[in-house]
Design a protein around this motif. Structure first.
Motif, PDB file in Angstrom:
ATOM      1  N   PRO A 140       0.790  -1.230   0.000  1.00 55.11           N
ATOM      2  CA  PRO A 140       0.000   0.000   0.000  1.00 55.11           C
ATOM      3  C   PRO A 140       0.827   1.288   0.000  1.00 55.11           C
ATOM      4  N   ASN A 141       2.078   1.294   0.569  1.00 56.03           N
ATOM      5  CA  ASN A 141       2.844   2.540   0.637  1.00 56.03           C
ATOM      6  C   ASN A 141       3.791   2.761  -0.519  1.00 56.03           C
ATOM      7  N   LYS A 142       3.779   1.905  -1.515  1.00 57.05           N
ATOM      8  CA  LYS A 142       4.647   2.072  -2.683  1.00 57.05           C
ATOM      9  C   LYS A 142       3.810   1.930  -3.958  1.00 57.05           C
ATOM     10  N   HIS A 143       4.144   2.800  -4.925  1.00 59.01           N
ATOM     11  CA  HIS A 143       3.516   2.649  -6.234  1.00 59.01           C
ATOM     12  C   HIS A 143       4.452   1.846  -7.125  1.00 59.01           C
ATOM     13  N   ILE A 144       3.950   0.758  -7.690  1.00 54.90           N
ATOM     14  CA  ILE A 144       4.760  -0.045  -8.608  1.00 54.90           C
ATOM     15  C   ILE A 144       4.479   0.456 -10.020  1.00 54.90           C
ATOM     16  N   ALA A 145       5.476   1.069 -10.617  1.00 57.30           N
ATOM     17  CA  ALA A 145       5.295   1.709 -11.916  1.00 57.30           C
ATOM     18  C   ALA A 145       4.896   0.693 -12.986  1.00 57.30           C
ATOM     19  N   ARG A 170       8.904   6.997  -3.819  1.00 54.98           N
ATOM     20  CA  ARG A 170       7.467   6.687  -3.685  1.00 54.98           C
ATOM     21  C   ARG A 170       7.063   5.631  -4.698  1.00 54.98           C
ATOM     22  N   SER A 171       7.819   5.576  -5.810  1.00 52.87           N
ATOM     23  CA  SER A 171       7.481   4.659  -6.898  1.00 52.87           C
ATOM     24  C   SER A 171       8.668   3.765  -7.229  1.00 52.87           C
ATOM     25  N   ILE A 172       8.395   2.489  -7.467  1.00 53.62           N
ATOM     26  CA  ILE A 172       9.425   1.521  -7.859  1.00 53.62           C
ATOM     27  C   ILE A 172       9.327   1.312  -9.371  1.00 53.62           C
ATOM     28  N   ASN A 173      10.440   1.533 -10.084  1.00 56.47           N
ATOM     29  CA  ASN A 173      10.393   1.422 -11.542  1.00 56.47           C
ATOM     30  C   ASN A 173      11.150   0.192 -12.033  1.00 56.47           C
ATOM     31  N   PRO A 174      11.007  -0.165 -13.309  1.00 56.15           N
ATOM     32  CA  PRO A 174      11.642  -1.388 -13.829  1.00 56.15           C
ATOM     33  C   PRO A 174      13.146  -1.439 -13.653  1.00 56.15           C
ATOM     34  N   PHE A 175      13.827  -0.304 -13.793  1.00 61.52           N
ATOM     35  CA  PHE A 175      15.287  -0.338 -13.693  1.00 61.52           C
ATOM     36  C   PHE A 175      15.748  -0.709 -12.288  1.00 61.52           C
ATOM     37  N   MET A 176      15.007  -0.292 -11.283  1.00 60.89           N
ATOM     38  CA  MET A 176      15.352  -0.669  -9.905  1.00 60.89           C
ATOM     39  C   MET A 176      15.324  -2.188  -9.751  1.00 60.89           C
ATOM     40  N   ILE A 222      -0.536   9.463 -16.499  1.00 62.94           N
ATOM     41  CA  ILE A 222      -1.170   9.049 -15.244  1.00 62.94           C
ATOM     42  C   ILE A 222      -2.571   8.507 -15.505  1.00 62.94           C
ATOM     43  N   ARG A 223      -3.310   9.208 -16.363  1.00 65.34           N
ATOM     44  CA  ARG A 223      -4.706   8.829 -16.632  1.00 65.34           C
ATOM     45  C   ARG A 223      -4.828   7.567 -17.479  1.00 65.34           C
ATOM     46  N   ASP A 224      -4.013   7.461 -18.503  1.00 67.08           N
ATOM     47  CA  ASP A 224      -4.192   6.389 -19.494  1.00 67.08           C
ATOM     48  C   ASP A 224      -3.311   5.160 -19.287  1.00 67.08           C
ATOM     49  N   TYR A 225      -2.192   5.318 -18.564  1.00 67.85           N
ATOM     50  CA  TYR A 225      -1.225   4.220 -18.499  1.00 67.85           C
ATOM     51  C   TYR A 225      -0.909   3.744 -17.085  1.00 67.85           C
ATOM     52  N   GLY A 226      -1.492   4.369 -16.055  1.00 66.49           N
ATOM     53  CA  GLY A 226      -1.319   3.860 -14.694  1.00 66.49           C
ATOM     54  C   GLY A 226      -0.110   4.384 -13.943  1.00 66.49           C
ATOM     55  N   TYR A 227       0.522   5.464 -14.442  1.00 69.33           N
ATOM     56  CA  TYR A 227       1.652   6.045 -13.723  1.00 69.33           C
ATOM     57  C   TYR A 227       1.156   6.911 -12.564  1.00 69.33           C
ATOM     58  N   ASP A 228       2.026   7.157 -11.595  1.00 69.87           N
ATOM     59  CA  ASP A 228       1.770   8.219 -10.623  1.00 69.87           C
ATOM     60  C   ASP A 228       2.691   9.380 -10.988  1.00 69.87           C
ATOM     61  N   ASP A 229       2.630  10.475 -10.216  1.00 75.38           N
ATOM     62  CA  ASP A 229       3.379  11.666 -10.580  1.00 75.38           C
ATOM     63  C   ASP A 229       4.883  11.389 -10.669  1.00 75.38           C
ATOM     64  N   GLU A 230       5.406  10.616  -9.694  1.00 73.76           N
ATOM     65  CA  GLU A 230       6.846  10.359  -9.651  1.00 73.76           C
ATOM     66  C   GLU A 230       7.290   9.482 -10.808  1.00 73.76           C
ATOM     67  N   SER A 231       6.566   8.393 -11.056  1.00 75.35           N
ATOM     68  CA  SER A 231       6.982   7.482 -12.136  1.00 75.35           C
ATOM     69  C   SER A 231       6.765   8.109 -13.508  1.00 75.35           C
ATOM     70  N   ALA A 232       5.730   8.953 -13.664  1.00 74.99           N
ATOM     71  CA  ALA A 232       5.514   9.649 -14.940  1.00 74.99           C
ATOM     72  C   ALA A 232       6.669  10.613 -15.213  1.00 74.99           C
ATOM     73  N   THR A 233       7.117  11.320 -14.159  1.00 73.45           N
ATOM     74  CA  THR A 233       8.272  12.225 -14.304  1.00 73.45           C
ATOM     75  C   THR A 233       9.517  11.439 -14.689  1.00 73.45           C
ATOM     76  N   ASP A 234       9.729  10.278 -14.018  1.00 68.70           N
ATOM     77  CA  ASP A 234      10.892   9.434 -14.328  1.00 68.70           C
ATOM     78  C   ASP A 234      10.892   8.999 -15.786  1.00 68.70           C
ATOM     79  N   VAL A 235       9.739   8.575 -16.276  1.00 72.27           N
ATOM     80  CA  VAL A 235       9.641   8.079 -17.654  1.00 72.27           C
ATOM     81  C   VAL A 235       9.876   9.211 -18.649  1.00 72.27           C
ATOM     82  N   LEU A 236       9.297  10.379 -18.380  1.00 72.66           N
ATOM     83  CA  LEU A 236       9.514  11.516 -19.285  1.00 72.66           C
ATOM     84  C   LEU A 236      10.992  11.902 -19.328  1.00 72.66           C
ATOM     85  N   ASN A 237      11.641  11.919 -18.169  1.00 68.73           N
ATOM     86  CA  ASN A 237      13.072  12.227 -18.131  1.00 68.73           C
ATOM     87  C   ASN A 237      13.888  11.191 -18.893  1.00 68.73           C
ATOM     88  N   TYR A 238      13.505   9.912 -18.730  1.00 70.34           N
ATOM     89  CA  TYR A 238      14.244   8.834 -19.402  1.00 70.34           C
ATOM     90  C   TYR A 238      14.091   8.947 -20.921  1.00 70.34           C
TER      91      TYR A 238
END
Length: 682
Positions: free
Chosen positions: A386-391, A472-478, A653-669
């Motif tokens: 519950p306390n982590k968003h899985i990207a 706050r979010s765990i991404n694939p690279f982690m 966030i709306r269409d693909y299930g990201y949260d703010d942190e993981s969406a920012t990470d993906v855009l930066n990547y």
């Protein structure tokens, strides 16, 4: 605040006392014969009961490659709690149920040990646990009812000495009368109806009690059975009733009495003999599992002395308790083992008898991506973490790597291991039919029996969750980094060549992830439906004029001009339409629009997948520079650009299930990828 009395009332309203009384029914032998007459299935063998239990959940039948494919709902999470479901093993589970069916019909497999064989972590224990728990629940239902017997105490009529081996009460009927009794019990039953059969003899304890009462009543059998009480039997592993589990221990501490029971030395003083069954504890795993199921954990690690007991129990359905004669048992014997132990069995000539009495059922790793994802999603989701968003794609990429390690390199020229994974997962590729995919599976000899265990992936997912407390979010690279780091010390992978190959497959997965997120960001940027509709309308106007050799009216100047070839080709190039095929593609689109018009339908670019993709890519190319995505890398973003980026982030966030942190990470990547691309072009 809820009062204690309200909670008690809540439970009181929901309890089913009638069901409790049915489960705890006690009656006479005569009443039991009436039950058998009306419901002969109460006398089923252990194999018959287990097979019926699986079927009671239902079976789904589908056609695949011109063959019937069976899916048993029992294995699809029978408790509906998200735990213990078995994914992606339809074939092996069908083989297992077929073996149980053969044993239920007494075609010979009931005299064998069922051996689940496969690599570590391939669901062998889960399957057996499901069977044990399913049998427990089934025995508590009316459909799965079974009964056992006990003896009224001679001094205290209220006390009953229940059979320690959960004996079938019909064993009380003497051998010479059984045919006539069965004729009465089965009278009127059709050819396909279940018929009562009586197999086996009384166990030592009940035989002793029976002989004692027979002498007491001067051979009057009818008076003997008046001293018998029958009760409903509810199987329970926790209560050691009808469900047994045996796990090998240190060889010095192993004792065969754990399987077949042992003398109770304290009672010898009471009964005067160590061969008196009342001075014996019939509490070995074979004893208590009678009428149900016994599991042998890592069965091939057993000492040879234990294997001899196993041979007799499977072939003759008999065990030999210390100081007593051969004793009949009725139970499903199922064991599981992994590859090293099984190879040892094959190479050991002293174990030939066991090999001959074993039915091996391979339980491989899952080789379809969607099913591997389900294995991890049941433990790693919004409810369990519950306390982590899985990207998005985090679990998918870990699962993809696990599957790739299990697949054999395709023999088909031009087919990569990743493409093979996609074919297995249901994706269509040009030139491959269902028959071709079945052929790929047939060509593989060890596919699913080697590779990475789901447990390893689960451990690394857990590591990733705790290794980044600030995130706050765990991404694939982690997760992929954790998977790679763990290979160095993986206890089951000893060959450096294998570790190197698995690291290369991590590179394949990272490349696939890059393609996926690039596509998602592109679609999020190009998700301006008004702009897409305008672009589509412009394209359709131009190809209509082109195919009909007309001119296009410029909406700005009002002048008629030649069709915009540059615009049309810039869209068609996005989906690899060559110059030589452009006329065919344009006519194809116009014919499609015309056919819709005849049917009174309006054209929508979304219904044409190729055109939709081309328009999205074209719009992305046009808008990419206006959004200045690469400016994210330099961290110099003006207010107008930031506003546009926030719109794209909102779509992710709306269409693909990201949260703010993981969406920012993906855009930066993705921005860093485009920045590298722009630098190369310069």
């Amino acid at each position: 605040m809820t009062k204690g009395s309200e909670i008690i009332s809540l439970v009181s309203e929901r309890q089913d006392r009638d069901q409790f009384r049915r489960k705890n029914w006690v009656g006479t032998f005569e009443e039991y014969l009436d039950i058998v007459r009306d419901h002969p299935e109460v006398t089923r063998t252990a194999y018959q009961r287990l097979y019926d239990m699986i079927l009671s959940y239902g079976v789904d039948v589908s056609d695949r490659n011109r063959e019937k494919e069976y899916s048993y709902r029992f294995f699809d999470d029978p408790d509906h709690d998200g735990h213990d479901a078995v994914y992606g093993l339809r074939g092996p589970l069908h083989d297992l149920v077929n073996a149980l069916k053969s044993a239920a019909y007494e075609y010979g497999i009931e005299k064998r040990v069922l051996l689940l064989h496969g690599p570590v972590g391939s669901s062998k224990s889960t399957i057996v646990r499901l069977l044990k728990q399913g049998l427990e629940r089934y025995s508590a239902t009316d459909a799965g009812a079974l009964y056992t017997m006990g003896w009224v105490d001679e001094e205290d009529p209220e006390e009953v000495h229940w059979c320690p081996m959960n004996e079938e009460p019909l064993h009380l009927i003497p051998e010479r009368f059984r045919d006539d009794v069965l004729a009465k019990l089965n009278a009127g039953r059709g050819e396909d109806d279940f018929k009562v059969r009586i197999r086996g003899e009384l166990d030592p304890f009940c035989r002793f009690m029976y002989q004692h009462r027979l002498k007491k009543y001067d051979g009057d059998w009818t008076r003997v059975v008046q001293d018998v009480r029958i009760k409903r039997l509810i199987l329970s592993e926790k209560d050691r009733i009808g469900v047994g589990t045996f796990q090998p221990k240190d060889e010095k501490n192993q004792d065969a009495t754990e399987l077949t029971g042992d003398i109770n030395y304290r009672k010898i003083a009471v009964y005067g003999s160590d061969s008196d069954p009342r001075a014996f504890n019939f509490d070995g795993e074979f004893n208590i599992a009678n009428r149900g199921i016994i599991e042998f954990v890592e069965v091939l690690k057993l000492d040879v002395a234990f294997l001899y007991d196993l041979l007799g129990a499977s072939q003759e359905h008999r065990i030999k308790p210390k100081k007593f004669a051969q004793t009949d048992i009725d139970e499903v014997i199922i064991g599981h083992t992994n590859e090293p132990e099984y190879r040892r069995l094959q190479n050991n000539e002293f174990m030939e008898a066991l090999r001959d009495r074993t039915v091996k059922i391979d339980i491989p790793y899952v080789t379809t991506l969607e099913n591997e994802i389900k294995i991890y999603e049941k433990d790693y989701n919004a409810r369990t973490v519950p306390n982590k968003h899985i990207a998005p794609h985090t679990i998918e990429m870990a699962a993809m790597w696990a599957i790739l390690t299990r697949l054999e390199e395709p023999k088909h020229a031009g087919l990569s291991r990743l493409q093979k994974l996609k074919l297995y997962n249901g994706k269509s590729l040009p030139g491959f039919t269902e028959e071709n995919i079945a052929e790929l599976r047939d060509q593989a000899t060890s596919e699913g029996l080697v590779g990475i265990s789901p447990r390893y992936v689960q451990d690394k997912l857990s590591n990733a969750l705790v290794a980044h407390p600030e995130a706050r979010s765990i991404n694939p690279f982690m997760v992929l980094n954790e998977l790679e780091a763990g290979l160095k010390h993986h206890s089951l992978i000893t060959h450096e060549e294998t570790k190197h190959q698995f690291r290369e497959l991590l590179g394949v997965v990272k490349e696939e992830y890059t393609n996926i997120v690039k596509n998602e960001v592109q679609r999020a940027i190009a998700a301006d439906e008004a702009a897409l509709s305008r672009l589509c309308g412009n394209y359709i106007d131009n190809i209509k004029a082109y195919t009909q050799r007309e001119k296009v009216r410029n909406s700005f100047t009002g002048q008629y001009e030649e069709p915009d070839e540059r615009l049309m080709r810039s869209i068609e190039d996005k989906i690899d339409i060559p110059e030589s095929r452009k006329d065919d593609f344009r006519r194809e689109i116009m014919n499609y629009i015309g056919a819709l018009s005849i049917d009174g339908k309006k054209f929508d670019y979304k219904t044409n997948e190729r055109l939709n993709k081309a328009l999205e890519l074209k719009l992305f190319e046009d808008q990419k520079d206006s959004i200045k995505l690469t400016s994210l890398v330099s961290n110099v973003v003006d207010a107008e650009t930031q506003q546009k980026i926030d719109v794209v982030k909102g779509r992710l966030i709306r269409d693909y299930g990201y949260d703010d942190e993981s969406a920012t990470d993906v855009l930066n990547y993705v921005a860093s990828i485009f920045a590298r691309g722009d630098a190369k072009e310069k």
